[in-house]
Design a protein around this motif. Structure first.
Motif, mmCIF file in Angstrom:
data_model
loop_
_atom_site.group_PDB
_atom_site.id
_atom_site.type_symbol
_atom_site.label_atom_id
_atom_site.label_comp_id
_atom_site.label_asym_id
_atom_site.label_seq_id
_atom_site.Cartn_x
_atom_site.Cartn_y
_atom_site.Cartn_z
ATOM 1 N N LEU A 94 -4.734 40.939 -15.266
ATOM 2 C CA LEU A 94 -4.870 40.555 -13.852
ATOM 3 C C LEU A 94 -3.519 40.331 -13.180
ATOM 4 N N GLY A 95 -2.638 41.329 -13.338
ATOM 5 C CA GLY A 95 -1.346 41.289 -12.655
ATOM 6 C C GLY A 95 -1.447 41.990 -11.305
ATOM 7 N N LEU A 96 -0.333 42.605 -10.920
ATOM 8 C CA LEU A 96 -0.299 43.286 -9.619
ATOM 9 C C LEU A 96 -1.477 44.248 -9.433
ATOM 10 N N ILE A 97 -1.650 45.171 -10.386
ATOM 11 C CA ILE A 97 -2.644 46.221 -10.183
ATOM 12 C C ILE A 97 -4.061 45.679 -10.426
ATOM 13 N N GLY A 98 -4.246 44.959 -11.541
ATOM 14 C CA GLY A 98 -5.576 44.404 -11.826
ATOM 15 C C GLY A 98 -6.036 43.479 -10.713
ATOM 16 N N ASP B 224 -8.681 53.109 -16.784
ATOM 17 C CA ASP B 224 -7.443 52.326 -16.798
ATOM 18 C C ASP B 224 -6.645 52.694 -15.556
ATOM 19 N N VAL B 225 -5.448 52.135 -15.428
ATOM 20 C CA VAL B 225 -4.575 52.422 -14.275
ATOM 21 C C VAL B 225 -3.162 52.795 -14.717
ATOM 22 N N GLY B 226 -2.989 53.081 -16.008
ATOM 23 C CA GLY B 226 -1.643 53.252 -16.584
ATOM 24 C C GLY B 226 -0.849 54.388 -15.966
ATOM 25 N N GLY B 227 0.447 54.216 -15.941
ATOM 26 C CA GLY B 227 1.349 55.162 -15.315
ATOM 27 C C GLY B 227 1.649 56.401 -16.151
ATOM 28 N N SER B 228 1.250 56.438 -17.434
ATOM 29 C CA SER B 228 1.330 57.699 -18.184
ATOM 30 C C SER B 228 -0.042 57.973 -18.775
ATOM 31 N N PHE C 16 -10.446 39.289 -17.288
ATOM 32 C CA PHE C 16 -9.796 38.584 -18.391
ATOM 33 C C PHE C 16 -8.327 38.989 -18.398
ATOM 34 N N ASP C 17 -7.459 38.044 -18.769
ATOM 35 C CA ASP C 17 -6.043 38.350 -19.029
ATOM 36 C C ASP C 17 -5.681 37.586 -20.290
ATOM 37 N N ARG C 18 -4.811 38.154 -21.117
ATOM 38 C CA ARG C 18 -4.538 37.481 -22.389
ATOM 39 C C ARG C 18 -3.764 36.180 -22.186
ATOM 40 N N ASP C 19 -3.114 36.046 -21.014
ATOM 41 C CA ASP C 19 -2.300 34.866 -20.742
ATOM 42 C C ASP C 19 -3.165 33.804 -20.032
ATOM 43 N N CYS D 123 -6.061 47.161 -16.931
ATOM 44 C CA CYS D 123 -4.896 47.076 -16.037
ATOM 45 C C CYS D 123 -3.741 46.360 -16.742
ATOM 46 N N VAL D 124 -3.543 46.699 -18.011
ATOM 47 C CA VAL D 124 -2.483 46.097 -18.819
ATOM 48 C C VAL D 124 -1.339 47.102 -18.924
ATOM 49 N N PRO D 125 -0.159 46.681 -19.387
ATOM 50 C CA PRO D 125 0.927 47.655 -19.570
ATOM 51 C C PRO D 125 0.480 48.794 -20.486
ATOM 52 N N SER E 125 5.346 41.842 -9.798
ATOM 53 C CA SER E 125 4.263 41.860 -10.786
ATOM 54 C C SER E 125 3.629 40.475 -10.848
ATOM 55 N N GLY E 126 2.585 40.373 -11.622
ATOM 56 C CA GLY E 126 1.890 39.092 -11.751
ATOM 57 C C GLY E 126 0.735 38.972 -10.780
ATOM 58 N N PRO E 127 -0.142 37.987 -11.010
ATOM 59 C CA PRO E 127 -1.379 37.866 -10.216
ATOM 60 C C PRO E 127 -1.122 37.596 -8.733
ATOM 61 N N HIS F 22 -4.952 56.835 -12.594
ATOM 62 C CA HIS F 22 -3.657 56.250 -12.241
ATOM 63 C C HIS F 22 -3.508 56.188 -10.729
ATOM 64 N N PRO F 23 -3.657 55.011 -10.148
ATOM 65 C CA PRO F 23 -3.395 54.882 -8.712
ATOM 66 C C PRO F 23 -1.883 54.923 -8.473
ATOM 67 N N VAL F 24 -1.437 55.901 -7.681
ATOM 68 C CA VAL F 24 0.002 56.053 -7.428
ATOM 69 C C VAL F 24 0.376 55.140 -6.269
ATOM 70 N N ALA F 25 0.436 53.869 -6.556
ATOM 71 C CA ALA F 25 0.695 52.855 -5.544
ATOM 72 C C ALA F 25 1.215 51.659 -6.298
ATOM 73 N N GLY F 26 2.154 50.979 -5.730
ATOM 74 C CA GLY F 26 2.671 49.809 -6.435
ATOM 75 C C GLY F 26 3.781 49.177 -5.633
ATOM 76 N N THR F 27 4.304 48.133 -6.165
ATOM 77 C CA THR F 27 5.453 47.471 -5.562
ATOM 78 C C THR F 27 6.340 47.110 -6.738
HETATM 79 N N1 LIG Z 1 3.369 48.101 -10.824
HETATM 80 C C1 LIG Z 1 3.194 49.311 -10.363
HETATM 81 O O1 LIG Z 1 3.917 49.757 -9.474
HETATM 82 C C2 LIG Z 1 2.083 50.175 -10.977
HETATM 83 C C3 LIG Z 1 1.602 51.260 -10.237
HETATM 84 C C4 LIG Z 1 0.571 52.026 -10.775
HETATM 85 C C5 LIG Z 1 0.082 51.749 -12.063
HETATM 86 N N2 LIG Z 1 0.613 50.691 -12.771
HETATM 87 C C6 LIG Z 1 0.068 50.423 -14.108
HETATM 88 O O2 LIG Z 1 -0.659 49.223 -14.012
HETATM 89 C C7 LIG Z 1 -0.654 48.583 -15.292
HETATM 90 C C8 LIG Z 1 -0.380 47.095 -15.081
HETATM 91 O O3 LIG Z 1 0.822 46.965 -14.355
HETATM 92 P P1 LIG Z 1 1.081 45.698 -13.405
HETATM 93 O O4 LIG Z 1 2.205 46.088 -12.498
HETATM 94 O O5 LIG Z 1 -0.187 45.235 -12.805
HETATM 95 O O6 LIG Z 1 1.621 44.653 -14.494
HETATM 96 P P2 LIG Z 1 1.577 43.040 -14.471
HETATM 97 O O7 LIG Z 1 1.619 42.546 -13.070
HETATM 98 O O8 LIG Z 1 2.626 42.595 -15.422
HETATM 99 O O9 LIG Z 1 0.146 42.698 -15.102
HETATM 100 C C9 LIG Z 1 -0.241 43.060 -16.401
HETATM 101 C C10 LIG Z 1 -1.060 41.917 -16.978
HETATM 102 O O10 LIG Z 1 -1.714 42.355 -18.167
HETATM 103 C C11 LIG Z 1 -1.632 41.308 -19.136
HETATM 104 N N3 LIG Z 1 -1.822 41.814 -20.480
HETATM 105 C C12 LIG Z 1 -0.904 42.372 -21.320
HETATM 106 N N4 LIG Z 1 -1.478 42.714 -22.498
HETATM 107 C C13 LIG Z 1 -2.768 42.362 -22.407
HETATM 108 C C14 LIG Z 1 -3.868 42.476 -23.293
HETATM 109 N N5 LIG Z 1 -3.750 43.031 -24.508
HETATM 110 N N6 LIG Z 1 -5.075 42.011 -22.874
HETATM 111 C C15 LIG Z 1 -5.210 41.438 -21.676
HETATM 112 N N7 LIG Z 1 -4.204 41.312 -20.781
HETATM 113 C C16 LIG Z 1 -2.993 41.775 -21.141
HETATM 114 C C17 LIG Z 1 -0.263 40.775 -18.900
HETATM 115 O O11 LIG Z 1 -0.097 39.509 -19.518
HETATM 116 P P3 LIG Z 1 1.387 39.179 -20.134
HETATM 117 O O12 LIG Z 1 2.220 38.860 -18.933
HETATM 118 O O13 LIG Z 1 1.087 37.992 -21.022
HETATM 119 O O14 LIG Z 1 1.836 40.381 -20.882
HETATM 120 C C18 LIG Z 1 -0.217 40.719 -17.372
HETATM 121 O O15 LIG Z 1 -0.781 39.540 -16.869
HETATM 122 C C19 LIG Z 1 0.370 49.304 -16.153
HETATM 123 O O16 LIG Z 1 -0.304 50.114 -17.091
HETATM 124 C C20 LIG Z 1 1.106 50.174 -15.173
HETATM 125 O O17 LIG Z 1 1.515 51.401 -15.776
HETATM 126 C C21 LIG Z 1 1.580 49.904 -12.234
#
Ligand SMILES: NC(=O)c1ccc[n+]([C@@H]2O[C@H](COP(=O)([O-])OP(=O)(O)OC[C@H]3O[C@@H](n4cnc5c(N)ncnc54)[C@H](OP(=O)(O)O)[C@@H]3O)[C@@H](O)[C@H]2O)c1
Ligand SMILES: NC(=O)c1ccc[n+]([C@@H]2O[C@H](COP(=O)([O-])OP(=O)(O)OC[C@H]3O[C@@H](n4cnc5c(N)ncnc54)[C@H](OP(=O)(O)O)[C@@H]3O)[C@@H](O)[C@H]2O)c1
Lengths: 306, 306
Positions: free
Chosen positions: A11-15, A95-99, A34-37, A70-72, A128-130, A120-125
């Motif tokens: 539940l970070g930026l994307i979730g 999922d929403v992963g970048g690869s 759910f988020d592991r943290d 929506c995890v790394p 990070s974080g909720p 993969h939503p091609v959108a972001g900033t």
């Molecule tokens: N940011 C972008 O610009 C963007 C754009 C498109 C797609 N994405 C994709 O979106 C995904 C998430 O990116 P984000 O930017 O949203 O990252 P984020 O803000 O760091 O959020 C990720 C969250 O997932 C949690 N997490 C890690 N491992 C976990 C597990 N095993 N089970 C449950 N929760 C877990 C993390 O907790 P911890 O902090 O404890 O690790 C964190 O709270 C990535 O796959 C990325 O490739 C990102």
């Protein structure tokens, strides 16, 4: 078919943005998360990122007909295994992963025989974080869906519809092609930006404070990209290394040509390249993926994205 | 002393902005101008970029106590020679060129024995031409002045004051140091942006329309820089090649290290660099040279700069 209960893992930026966007655009759809943290879970619950927060991945996915991880990228396999005990037999896993090649393999290995449709939503900033999430993040942005060859058409269609309902434009392609497209449009630009910002910070001839003062000449546009989340980007490069190395070598070859032009004083070669690249900018503005307004149209996507 | 009549040669983006800014901030100072292109002269006159337009450089500089050359770096010598017949004995000659060692040499060769004090306002947009100018371009931006060792202190002080009156923050340094600082903060970022946009346009595996569609992932920030004026940038690379090549080789060495980390899967090396670069971004925002707002604070400098 359409989804009635979406579980969001991570539940970070994307979730967080997915959770807010579903609640805003599809109020009839249940959301759980759910988020592991535990701290992220608490903050995400306070922010109302999903309708129902759970203390385990398995509990969060129980009853869901769609799970979006929506995890790394590097955590996809683990997250998938953690939730497996709670997963319904017919649930679609996305999922929403970048690869996409590596993530697809990780999900298929963790959940054999399941219906997996990566996206993969091609959108972001670069935040990070909720707290970084917002409901309009996907509006007028592309979402790439990479259905494996055997994915049922009705499930793919339902996932396309979901992203369109969140405001995105959807394109389907295979995972390998996705990885090549993103290597060019996103991964290499990030790698270059990180590297040049690193180079500039380490010089003896020019102080860091001079770099910062005089950054308006072009450098500052790179620093914005180079402030992106380190964990996410490490994972992207670890998981899309083939496509990234292929594109990087193309770029290095082209840069070597420009290096030669500079050292030989070949003004015509420079002028030709510099003229050609202008038209790409115009196409991007014309295509609505950037903007000639001072905020580059970022206002259209809601909250401050810098 | 302070200047009472400023002549501006070259009435594009920078010359036009200087003219408008002087008229706005220093209404008691006379402005006159010339551009070699009759059509630009006409448009600049219609726009009121200077108080008095002239049909020759010599006529434009007659009576001026300060001349600011706002032509491309490669045209500085010619422009200086063209105006020489009209130049008063005590006039200060300055410029706005983006490289300083080469421009200083060109001006000293064209106008031997004259009081030459080069300058470079680190502010710009990727637009050019007389319509692109606006009075607030220099506000809260740095202007670097590179006085030769024998420049009279009172003239240097007057030039510093003029740029401060236009809203700029001024720093003095020697021309060679300027060229090194700008190679890092501006010239290398532009070279890289031009090159990657070129690379992306030429791929077989990924179509140009895909590059444009999915540019929101980072690429579009490069295209903005790579839309800058080709003539100006060719001249910058022709005239600052030593510093650019030195900085380019540093960047290439660092990029080779990152290439190695990706091909060996060394996540720690990536994470370390990606974490370090975040702090540079924070300093730039803290220092007011960029901004966390959606328009990056461009609104502060007036007109739409994209
Ligand atoms: N940011 C972008 O610009 C963007 C754009 C498109 C797609 N994405 C994709 O979106 C995904 C998430 O990116 P984000 O930017 O949203 O990252 P984020 O803000 O760091 O959020 C990720 C969250 O997932 C949690 N997490 C890690 N491992 C976990 C597990 N095993 N089970 C449950 N929760 C877990 C993390 O907790 P911890 O902090 O404890 O690790 C964190 O709270 C990535 O796959 C990325 O490739 C990102
Ligand atoms: N743009 C930026 O971001 C920026 C920032 C800081 C400093 N600078 C410096 O500012 C200077 C001007 O750049 P700019 O962006 O203002 O360019 P611009 O908009 O193209 O304007 C330059 C003008 O000078 C004219 N010119 C060329 N040679 C001349 C000559 N011999 N005599 C009189 N006029 C002549 C040009 O006419 P033609 O079109 O006929 O050549 C054009 O109208 C350059 O030295 C550049 O390094 C630019």
């Amino acid at each position: 078919m359409s989804f009635t209960h979406v579980a969001i893992i991570g539940l970070g930026l994307i979730g967080g943005s997915v959770g807010l966007a579903i609640q805003q655009h599809l109020p009839g759809v249940r959301t759980s998360g759910f988020d592991r943290d535990p701290d992220v879970r608490r903050r995400a619950a306070d922010l109302g990122l999903v309708g129902q927060m759970h203390d385990s991945a398995a509990a969060a996915v129980a009853g869901a007909d769609l799970v979006i991880l929506c995890v790394p990228v590097g955590a996809m396999g683990t997250a998938a295994r953690d939730m497996a005990p709670g997963l319904g037999a017919d649930a679609v896993i996305s999922d929403v992963g970048g690869s996409k090649v590596a993530v697809t393999q990780a999900l298929q290995a963790a959940l054999p025989g399941r219906c997996i449709i990566p996206a993969h939503p091609v959108a972001g900033t670069e935040n990070s974080g909720p707290e970084a999430g917002f409901a309009t993040l996907f509006r007028q942005r592309w979402c790439i869906i990479t259905p494996p060859a055997d994915a049922p058409a009705d499930r793919v269609a339902a996932l396309v519809k979901l992203w369109e309902d969140l405001g995105a434009m959807v394109e389907c392609m295979d995972a390998a092609h996705h990885d090549m497209v993103l290597a060019v449009t996103s991964h290499i630009p990030h790698l270059i930006a990180y590297t040049i910002v690193g180079t500039a910070s380490d010089l003896e001839q020019v102080t860091r404070s001079e770099v910062i003062k005089f950054s308006a000449g072009g450098f500052r546009d790179f620093t914005r990209i180079a402030a992106s989340d380190p964990t996410m980007w490490r994972d992207v490069f670890l998981n899309n290394s083939d496509a990234v190395l292929e594109m990087l070598d193309r770029f290095l070859a082209d840069l070597a040509v420009m290096r030669g032009a500079i050292s030989e004083g070949d003004g015509q070669a420079m002028f030709d390249l510099f003229s050609r690249t202008r038209s790409v900018r115009r196409s991007i503005v014309a295509f609505g993926q950037d903007d000639a307004r001072p905020d580059f149209g970022r206002g259209d996507h809601g909250k401050d994205q810098n």
